[in-house]
Design an enzyme around this catalytic site. Structure first.
Site, short mmCIF file in Angstrom:
data_model
loop_
_atom_site.label_atom_id
_atom_site.label_comp_id
_atom_site.label_asym_id
_atom_site.label_seq_id
_atom_site.Cartn_x
_atom_site.Cartn_y
_atom_site.Cartn_z
CE LYS A 1 -0.07 -0.45 5.04
NZ LYS A 1 -0.77 -0.94 6.24
NE ARG B 1 -7.20 0.43 11.18
CZ ARG B 1 -6.16 0.26 10.59
NH1 ARG B 1 -5.34 0.98 10.54
NH2 ARG B 1 -5.81 -0.99 9.78
CE1 TYR C 1 12.07 33.42 2.42
CE2 TYR C 1 12.04 31.03 2.28
CZ TYR C 1 11.92 32.00 1.63
OH TYR C 1 11.67 32.07 0.41
CG MET D 1 8.34 24.97 -1.54
SD MET D 1 7.45 25.59 -2.76
CE MET D 1 6.28 26.62 -1.73
C1 LIG Z 1 0.14 -2.01 6.78
C2 LIG Z 1 -0.50 -3.41 6.83
C3 LIG Z 1 0.14 -4.34 7.43
C4 LIG Z 1 1.66 -4.38 7.23
O1 LIG Z 1 2.13 -3.64 8.56
P1 LIG Z 1 3.63 -3.52 8.83
O2 LIG Z 1 3.77 -3.14 10.18
O3 LIG Z 1 4.14 -2.63 7.77
O4 LIG Z 1 4.63 -5.04 8.46
C5 LIG Z 1 -0.24 -5.55 7.37
N1 LIG Z 1 -1.72 -5.89 7.58
C6 LIG Z 1 -2.31 -4.66 7.52
C7 LIG Z 1 -3.90 -4.81 7.55
C8 LIG Z 1 -2.05 -3.46 7.14
O5 LIG Z 1 -2.70 -2.49 7.15
#
Ligand SMILES: *Cc1c(COP(=O)(O)O)cnc(C)c1O
Length: 344
Positions: A8, A106, A237, A285
């Site tokens: 992801k 969650r 700045y 920036m």
């Molecule tokens: C992001 C995620 C993982 C991976 O987590 P890590 O800590 O990066 O290994 C596994 N399961 C779900 C549902 C996630 O959202």
């Protein structure tokens, strides 16, 4: 033991397509993405294997889920009807992974509602239960009793679903932290993300894991200008930094637009000529400044390492995370997704 490579957020900033291709080559046949769009990109690029959509699916993209042969995570009944109706209409079947909330607080179905969702899946045409999953909130706090309890609860739920359906194809709960610490959490498949990119899911785990991970990502640039300024010279700045002595400054073409956030002003260091040098003054920036008074060899065009190794020195994502009051995950996403990537 199967592995779902979690890719992801553009593979934690490493690039979705390139990363997934590497993991596929290494034998991974299941991929976790957050959204349907990422799954579609993987299929358009020709990736085979299973693709699980971890955030689940909304009604607008149900057709894409079926078209691209994705397996969404599900946790409520409304979407099941949509998926079923669309699959039947497209003369297809769709596998879903049921997400149970064993304590993350969650998304996911609460344990007491599991049976009713399983029955709904079983009663609908065009849809089948391809997996059962959950997620840990505290797996990075080592030896937490909560993680043990949640593992047991998950195990009981998987067994209960097995009684309802005859068999559970695959069950999975372990992220990197759980994977590295506790074999009891592995079930049929593990879901590492950050470890695949060579970083640890937490400091304590890094110390206990007995693994020698090598970060895949580094962040480099070249010195734009080196200039001499007198003592008592206000820098950048706001003149938040004023030279205490005649100084040499290296100008780097990196700023908050590149994920090198303003918060790093006066905190961060970079590597130049194999040595550490302090970032001074406010980060702009597209530009930041480094005090190289002690490094007389530094010239325009020299490589500066903002994250990674140079000579015997290293700046890790964890160190940057410390300066930013955050975690290495956020640093990887930030830097990886805001800069041009070069694969070596
Ligand atoms: C992001 C995620 C993982 C991976 O987590 P890590 O800590 O990066 O290994 C596994 N399961 C779900 C549902 C996630 O959202």
């Amino acid at each position: 033991m199967r592995v779902m490579a979690v890719v992801k957020s553009d593979a934690y900033g490493h690039g979705l397509l390139r990363s997934a291709a590497v993991f596929y080559e290494e034998g991974v046949r299941a991929f976790g993405v957050a959204e349907v769009e990422e799954g579609a990109l993987l299929r358009e690029a020709g990736l085979a294997g299973e693709i699980i959509v971890l955030l689940g699916v909304t009604p607008e993209v149900v057709a894409d889920v079926i078209h691209y042969r994705l397996q969404p995570v599900v946790y409520d009944k409304e979407i099941l009807a949509d998926l079923s109706a669309r699959a039947v209409k497209m003369n297809d079947v769709v596998g879903v992974h049921l997400k149970v909330d064993v304590g993350m607080g969650r998304f996911g179905v609460m344990p007491e509602d599991v049976s009713s969702l399983v029955e709904a899946i079983q009663s609908l045409p065009g849809i089948y239960l391809s997996g059962v999953m959950s997620h840990f909130p505290l797996a990075d706090a080592p030896f937490s009793g909560k993680t043990v309890e949640q593992t047991e609860l998950f195990s009981n739920i998987v067994a209960r679903i097995g009684k309802l359906t005859g068999t559970v194809k695959v069950s999975h709960i372990a992220n990197s932290a759980a994977l590295m610490q506790n074999v009891a959490t592995h079930f049929d498949m593990v879901r590492p993300g950050i470890t695949l990119f060579g970083c640890y899911p937490g400091r304590v785990i890094a110390e206990h894991a007995g693994l020698d991970l090598k970060p895949a990502m580094s962040f480099k640039t070249r010195v734009l200008q080196v200039k001499e300024v007198p003592a008592d010279c206000g820098i950048s700045y706001g003149h938040t930094f004023v030279t205490a002595r005649p100084s040499r400054l290296a100008v780097l073409p990196v700023g908050y637009n590149n994920g090198y956030l303003r918060k790093l002003s006066g905190r961060a260091a970079v590597l130049l000529g194999g040595q550490r040098a302090s970032v001074c003054g406010t980060i702009c920036m597209n530009v930041c400044l480094v005090d190289v008074t002690e490094l007389p060899g530094v010239r325009p065009g020299d490589e500066a390492v903002l994250m990674g190794r140079q000579g015997g020195e290293e700046i890790t994502a964890d160190e940057l995370a410390g300066w930013l009051d955050t975690i290495n995950y956020e640093v990887l996403c930030l830097i990886g997704n805001l800069n041009r990537r070069v694969y070596i």
